[in-house]
Design a protein around this motif. Sequence first.
Motif, PDB file in Angstrom:
ATOM      1  N   SER A  12       6.459   5.122  -6.392  1.00 20.49           N
ATOM      2  CA  SER A  12       7.091   6.116  -5.512  1.00 20.49           C
ATOM      3  C   SER A  12       6.276   6.323  -4.234  1.00 20.49           C
ATOM      4  O   SER A  12       6.849   6.521  -3.156  1.00 20.49           O
ATOM      5  CB  SER A  12       7.303   7.441  -6.245  1.00 20.49           C
ATOM      6  N   ASP A  44       7.602   5.652  -0.395  1.00 21.50           N
ATOM      7  CA  ASP A  44       7.418   6.620   0.691  1.00 21.50           C
ATOM      8  C   ASP A  44       6.723   5.968   1.887  1.00 21.50           C
ATOM      9  O   ASP A  44       7.128   6.168   3.035  1.00 21.50           O
ATOM     10  CB  ASP A  44       6.596   7.817   0.212  1.00 21.50           C
ATOM     11  N   LYS A 102      14.228   6.609   2.317  1.00 20.89           N
ATOM     12  CA  LYS A 102      13.558   6.295   1.056  1.00 20.89           C
ATOM     13  C   LYS A 102      14.482   5.488   0.149  1.00 20.89           C
ATOM     14  O   LYS A 102      14.025   4.605  -0.576  1.00 20.89           O
ATOM     15  CB  LYS A 102      13.112   7.567   0.348  1.00 20.89           C
ATOM     16  N   LYS A 109      13.521   1.934  -1.362  1.00 21.98           N
ATOM     17  CA  LYS A 109      13.551   1.708  -2.815  1.00 21.98           C
ATOM     18  C   LYS A 109      14.389   0.481  -3.136  1.00 21.98           C
ATOM     19  O   LYS A 109      13.999  -0.354  -3.948  1.00 21.98           O
ATOM     20  CB  LYS A 109      14.114   2.932  -3.527  1.00 21.98           C
TER      21      LYS A 109
END
Length: 92
Positions: free
Chosen positions: A4, A8, A18, A22
């Motif tokens: 994560s 970011d 984001k 991802k």
Amino acid sequence: MNKSELIDAMAASAGITKAAAKLALESFLDNVGGTLKKGGRVSLVGFGSWSVSKRAAREGRNPQTGKTIKIAAKNVVKFKAGAELDGAVNKK
């Protein structure tokens, strides 16, 4: 840095959402994993390369009992850092 935190950082440096970062990261991981699963090699010039190597079956020892056990053969993933990555990590 975990997944994560990487998402970011990718979103911030690339100026994307984001969700898009991802999706890009998951696509990269899926493609690298798929190529390695087929026995291929992935090379990013300057960063490094991933390859698959076969590890032969062998005998080992249970450290608690000392009894000999058989360890099955398997494929292992190897990563070799490229010159630029190696230089960045070892910069003084």
